[in-house]
Scaffold this motif. Structure first.
Motif, short mmCIF file in Angstrom:
data_model
loop_
_atom_site.label_atom_id
_atom_site.label_comp_id
_atom_site.label_asym_id
_atom_site.label_seq_id
_atom_site.Cartn_x
_atom_site.Cartn_y
_atom_site.Cartn_z
N LEU A 1 -40.41 1.11 19.71
CA LEU A 1 -40.01 2.40 20.26
C LEU A 1 -40.87 3.53 19.72
N SER A 2 -41.66 3.27 18.68
CA SER A 2 -42.50 4.29 18.08
C SER A 2 -43.84 4.40 18.79
N GLY A 3 -44.30 5.63 18.96
CA GLY A 3 -45.57 5.84 19.63
C GLY A 3 -46.73 5.20 18.91
N HIS A 4 -46.69 5.20 17.58
CA HIS A 4 -47.83 4.64 16.85
C HIS A 4 -47.89 3.12 16.97
N THR A 5 -46.76 2.47 17.28
CA THR A 5 -46.79 1.02 17.46
C THR A 5 -47.57 0.65 18.72
N SER A 6 -47.27 1.31 19.84
CA SER A 6 -48.01 1.02 21.07
C SER A 6 -49.48 1.38 20.90
N ALA A 7 -49.76 2.39 20.08
CA ALA A 7 -51.14 2.79 19.86
C ALA A 7 -51.93 1.70 19.13
N ILE A 8 -51.38 1.17 18.03
CA ILE A 8 -52.13 0.16 17.27
C ILE A 8 -52.10 -1.21 17.95
N MET A 9 -51.13 -1.41 18.86
CA MET A 9 -51.15 -2.65 19.64
C MET A 9 -52.26 -2.61 20.68
N ALA A 10 -52.51 -1.42 21.24
CA ALA A 10 -53.57 -1.27 22.23
C ALA A 10 -54.95 -1.22 21.60
N ASP A 11 -55.04 -0.58 20.45
CA ASP A 11 -56.31 -0.45 19.73
C ASP A 11 -55.99 -0.48 18.24
N PRO A 12 -56.32 -1.56 17.55
CA PRO A 12 -55.90 -1.72 16.15
C PRO A 12 -56.60 -0.78 15.18
N ARG A 13 -57.61 -0.05 15.61
CA ARG A 13 -58.29 0.87 14.71
C ARG A 13 -57.37 2.03 14.36
N CYS A 14 -57.23 2.30 13.07
CA CYS A 14 -56.38 3.40 12.63
C CYS A 14 -56.79 3.82 11.23
N SER A 15 -56.37 5.01 10.86
CA SER A 15 -56.64 5.54 9.52
C SER A 15 -55.33 5.84 8.84
N LEU A 16 -55.32 5.71 7.53
CA LEU A 16 -54.12 5.97 6.74
C LEU A 16 -54.48 6.90 5.60
N LEU A 17 -53.73 8.01 5.49
CA LEU A 17 -53.92 8.98 4.41
C LEU A 17 -52.82 8.80 3.38
N CYS A 18 -53.19 8.59 2.12
CA CYS A 18 -52.24 8.45 1.01
C CYS A 18 -52.55 9.49 -0.06
N GLY A 19 -51.50 9.97 -0.69
CA GLY A 19 -51.67 10.94 -1.76
C GLY A 19 -50.74 12.12 -1.55
N GLU A 20 -49.84 12.33 -2.50
CA GLU A 20 -48.85 13.40 -2.37
C GLU A 20 -49.28 14.63 -3.17
N PRO A 21 -49.14 15.81 -2.58
CA PRO A 21 -49.46 17.03 -3.34
C PRO A 21 -48.41 17.30 -4.39
N GLY A 22 -48.80 17.99 -5.44
CA GLY A 22 -47.87 18.39 -6.49
C GLY A 22 -47.81 19.90 -6.56
N LYS A 23 -47.69 20.44 -7.75
CA LYS A 23 -47.59 21.88 -7.91
C LYS A 23 -48.94 22.54 -7.61
N GLY A 24 -48.87 23.79 -7.16
CA GLY A 24 -50.08 24.55 -6.93
C GLY A 24 -50.76 24.20 -5.62
N ASP A 25 -52.05 24.36 -5.59
CA ASP A 25 -52.85 24.15 -4.38
C ASP A 25 -52.79 22.69 -3.95
N PRO A 26 -52.29 22.39 -2.75
CA PRO A 26 -52.21 20.98 -2.33
C PRO A 26 -53.57 20.31 -2.20
N LEU A 27 -54.63 21.12 -2.00
CA LEU A 27 -55.97 20.54 -1.85
C LEU A 27 -56.60 20.18 -3.18
N ALA A 28 -55.94 20.54 -4.26
CA ALA A 28 -56.46 20.20 -5.58
C ALA A 28 -55.99 18.83 -6.05
N HIS A 29 -55.10 18.21 -5.28
CA HIS A 29 -54.53 16.91 -5.67
C HIS A 29 -55.25 15.77 -4.96
N PRO A 30 -55.41 14.62 -5.61
CA PRO A 30 -56.18 13.53 -5.03
C PRO A 30 -55.52 12.90 -3.82
#
Length: 269
Positions: free
Chosen positions: A80-109
């Motif tokens: 029922l999820s849109g991303h499921t039909s997407a990866i079934m049709a084309d398995p290429r995908c990207s995954l972003l991991c890493g949670e921001p902490g205090k302060g500037d979110p772009l300063a966190h890995p």
């Protein structure tokens, strides 16, 4: 620099053609590899980007995550999820991991993984292994994990882009991120028994792992998963990663490794 008069009488300033382009990437080292692996191993969720079948536009979704023994990300999705039909049709995908902490979110890995989604068939040993590891990280998913419209997908990593903070950019290849697993079935069998045994009989050792060795703070810690490179600890929404000193080539080395870690923690306490 070159300076030329434009048609409007203003001067255009540009770089010389032979000016070298500054390389913003750092050389990949063990510290970068460990950081990238840790971001994936400890992530409870990530942002999955896939190509929408009807439009070709990137579709970004939040997905809950676990990892396989080798460190490859694993997701559980519904048809029922849109991303499921997407990866079934084309398995290429990207995954972003890493949670921001205090302060500037772009300063966190954070790390972006370039992957191909592989659907895991029910009834296979791989499905059983991923089901157990996923539920160890997300126990509430037991309510729906066996529904017919849900499937596990393993995201096969091709390469990755690591941003360790300002001025810390790295490009990583598959071998930088995945742990070699000689016998997945043997590892899975050993992991199941070891995790159950530790959670039932050695809560004190688990507490030492989390609070002394990882310094993750006081909580009702339990062992979630084991793999050749370390172990994952969980306490509610908290996740902590403890790395082994060296990657284990044989699952038979797990017991003595866990004993040695407990002794190390007691000596530090």
């Amino acid at each position: 620099m070159t300076v030329e008069a434009g048609p409007d009488g203003l001067k255009n300033v540009g770089a010389k053609k032979d000016s070298p382009k500054k390389d913003v990437l750092r050389e990949t080292d063990d510290e970068a590899r460990r950081l990238a692996k840790g971001l994936v191993r400890s992530a409870r969720f990530g942002s999955l980007a896939a190509l929408e079948p009807d439009t070709g536009y990137p579709l970004a979704s939040r997905v809950a995550l676990a990892t396989d023994l080798d460190g490859a990300p694993v997701i559980l999705t519904s048809t029922l999820s849109g991303h499921t039909s997407a990866i079934m049709a084309d398995p290429r995908c990207s995954l972003l991991c890493g949670e921001p902490g205090k302060g500037d979110p772009l300063a966190h890995p954070r790390v972006t993984l370039f992957t191909k989604a592989q659907r895991i068939e029910r009834g296979t040993e791989t499905h059983a292994r991923l089901r157990r590891r996923y539920l160890a990280r997300h126990p509430k998913a037991e309510l729906y994990v066996d529904f017919g419209d849900f499937s596990f997908f393993k995201l096969d990593i091709g390469r990755a882009s690591l941003n360790g903070g300002f001025g810390k950019a790295f490009e990583l290849v598959r071998e930088d991120l995945l742990a070699p697993v000689s016998d997945a079935d043997a590892w899975a069998a050993m992991e199941t028994g070891a995790v159950d045994h530790m959670n039932e009989d050695h809560v004190d050792a688990i507490k030492l792992y989390a609070e002394v060795l990882v310094k993750a703070g006081e909580a009702n810690w339990r062992m979630a998963c084991l793999d050749p490179e370390g172990l994952d600890l969980a306490a509610g929404d908290k996740v902590a990663r403890l790395w082994f000193k060296e990657s284990l080539a044989d699952p038979g080395l797990l017991r003595e490794t866990l004993v040695a870690l407990a002794l190390q923690a007691r000596n530090q306490d």
